[in-house]
Design a protein around this motif. Structure first.
Motif, PDB file in Angstrom:
ATOM      1  N   HIS A 296       0.785  -5.680  39.947  1.00 13.66           N
ATOM      2  CA  HIS A 296       0.762  -7.092  39.549  1.00 13.66           C
ATOM      3  C   HIS A 296      -0.205  -7.251  38.392  1.00 13.66           C
ATOM      4  O   HIS A 296      -0.960  -6.334  38.080  1.00 13.66           O
ATOM      5  CB  HIS A 296       0.322  -7.988  40.713  1.00 13.66           C
TER       6      HIS A 296
ATOM      7  N   THR B 132      -2.838 -10.450  36.548  1.00  9.95           N
ATOM      8  CA  THR B 132      -3.424 -11.758  36.833  1.00  9.95           C
ATOM      9  C   THR B 132      -3.912 -12.402  35.548  1.00  9.95           C
ATOM     10  O   THR B 132      -4.523 -11.744  34.697  1.00  9.95           O
ATOM     11  CB  THR B 132      -4.591 -11.601  37.838  1.00  9.95           C
TER      12      THR B 132
ATOM     13  N   HIS C  31      -6.582  -9.068  34.579  1.00 11.76           N
ATOM     14  CA  HIS C  31      -6.466  -7.667  34.999  1.00 11.76           C
ATOM     15  C   HIS C  31      -5.012  -7.276  35.251  1.00 11.76           C
ATOM     16  O   HIS C  31      -4.146  -8.131  35.428  1.00 11.76           O
ATOM     17  CB  HIS C  31      -7.320  -7.374  36.229  1.00 11.76           C
TER      18      HIS C  31
ATOM     19  N   GLN D 190      -9.060  -2.511  47.269  1.00 12.64           N
ATOM     20  CA  GLN D 190      -8.980  -2.808  45.830  1.00 12.64           C
ATOM     21  C   GLN D 190     -10.315  -2.544  45.138  1.00 12.64           C
ATOM     22  O   GLN D 190     -11.370  -2.748  45.730  1.00 12.64           O
ATOM     23  CB  GLN D 190      -8.630  -4.308  45.635  1.00 12.64           C
TER      24      GLN D 190
ATOM     25  N   GLU E 237      -7.169  -3.020  37.891  1.00 14.30           N
ATOM     26  CA  GLU E 237      -7.352  -2.985  39.336  1.00 14.30           C
ATOM     27  C   GLU E 237      -6.599  -1.793  39.896  1.00 14.30           C
ATOM     28  O   GLU E 237      -5.464  -1.511  39.499  1.00 14.30           O
ATOM     29  CB  GLU E 237      -6.798  -4.283  39.950  1.00 14.30           C
TER      30      GLU E 237
END
Ligand SMILES: [Fe+2]
Length: 330
Positions: free
Chosen positions: A13, A15, A94, A131, A144
């Motif tokens: 993903h 962000t 990130h 994480q 990340e």
């Protein structure tokens, strides 16, 4: 076996931090065809109990419903997200990649001194979700690494993790981007007597073997130069009582760096002051490269260096060599 590169899994993903999550979400859905997944509100610590300071809109990517973007807005003035926005502006905060074994990846990164925003893995005990963030000074954005579990599948996030991860970015919030200051000195102890270290350092012909100055060569007239894309730069290596100084006689802007060599319990203590006035970014890069060079120096002087550490240092030095080669010539 070398530790690097890490074996990352898939992109998971990304962000964004924005001033207005609603507006950004509308654009992603209406114009770009992203799909709505859910809203998640979190209190990362700046809101009173029962209230929230972090708003997250989770959208799935147009071409892949299993991958998401998280659009984040700070809901209080004192929230980390609002401060981050003030310090760095809106945009990608990130990008996350999966790893199978975050503990292993974390240990490798830590062993290499690669900056992470926390000194431990953020871990949700219930789901097992793990994480960490790699510091943005290395790439211009946070990366990340996420280890997912059956209880925390793609597209899901645990609120305690989100709050804790957010709090690990605190050092990036200030005017300076909140980063720790660039180191002013790099120090290493090498298991070789000072005389041997001095002899090795003072020999210009050795430079390509242990530094980013891989195009140092002797001219027909017997002078030492560094060959660069734009021309040769004269190089002087000066051996003194307490170390060796390297001077690049770039016209109008000579550059010098001193490798101090002192007796240590187990051999020699090498200290290199980072020249002043380089600016934060270049000072940081210089310190990183000198650290790598000292690893190669230790190895060249016969010290037993872990093969992964040696390989990482070699790569760093090779990368920096390209920067050196592109610098102004004579
Ligand atoms: Fe994330």
């Amino acid at each position: 076996m070398t530790s690097f590169p890490l074996s990352l899994g898939r992109f998971d993903h990304y962000t964004l931090i924005v001033p207005d999550a609603e507006a950004s979400t509308r654009f992603h859905i209406d114009v770009l065809g992203f799909g709505w997944v859910r809203e998640q509100k979190v209190n990362a610590g700046s809101a009173p109990e029962g209230e929230f300071d972090m708003l997250n809109h989770v959208l799935h990517l147009p071409g892949d419903p299993s991958r998401v973007v998280v659009i984040t807005e700070g809901l209080t003035e004192s929230s980390i997200f609002r401060k981050y926005l003030d310090a760095h502006g809106p945009g990608i905060h990130h990008i996350a990649y999966t790893v199978d074994d975050l503990a292993e990846a974390f240990a490798k990164l830590e062993a290499e001194g690669i900056t992470m925003t926390s000194d431990r893995i953020v871990h949700d005990p219930l789901s097992g979700l793990r994480q960490v963030f790699l510091g943005r000074e290395q790439t211009g954005y946070f990366i990340e690494l996420i280890e997912r579990t059956d209880a925390a599948e793609e597209g899901t996030f645990k609120e305690d993790n989100m709050a804790e991860l957010a709090n690990t970015m605190k050092s990036y919030l200030g005017e300076e981007g909140g980063r720790t200051p660039a180191p002013s000195e790099v120090v290493a102890e090498i298991e070789a007597p000072p005389e041997a270290v001095m002899d090795f350092l003072a020999e210009p012909a050795n430079l390509p073997a242990w530094t980013a100055h891989q195009t140092v060569a002797q001219t027909a007239a017997g002078h030492w130069v560094e060959r660069r894309m734009a021309g040769d730069v004269p190089l002087n290596v000066v051996r003194g009582g307490e170390g060796v100084t390297f001077v690049w006689d770039t016209p109008g802007k000579p550059f010098s760096i001193h490798f101090g060599v002192a007796q240590a319990d187990n051999g020699s203590r090498i200290s290199v002051a980072i020249p002043e006035g380089l600016g934060d970014e270049r000072a940081r890069r210089t310190a990183t490269v000198i650290g790598a060079e000292l690893v190669l120096l230790a190895s060249a002087l016969g010290m037993d260096i872990d093969s992964a550490v040696h390989e990482a240092a070699r790569m760093e030095v090779a990368r920096f060599h390209l920067e050196v080669y592109a610098r102004p010539g004579a």
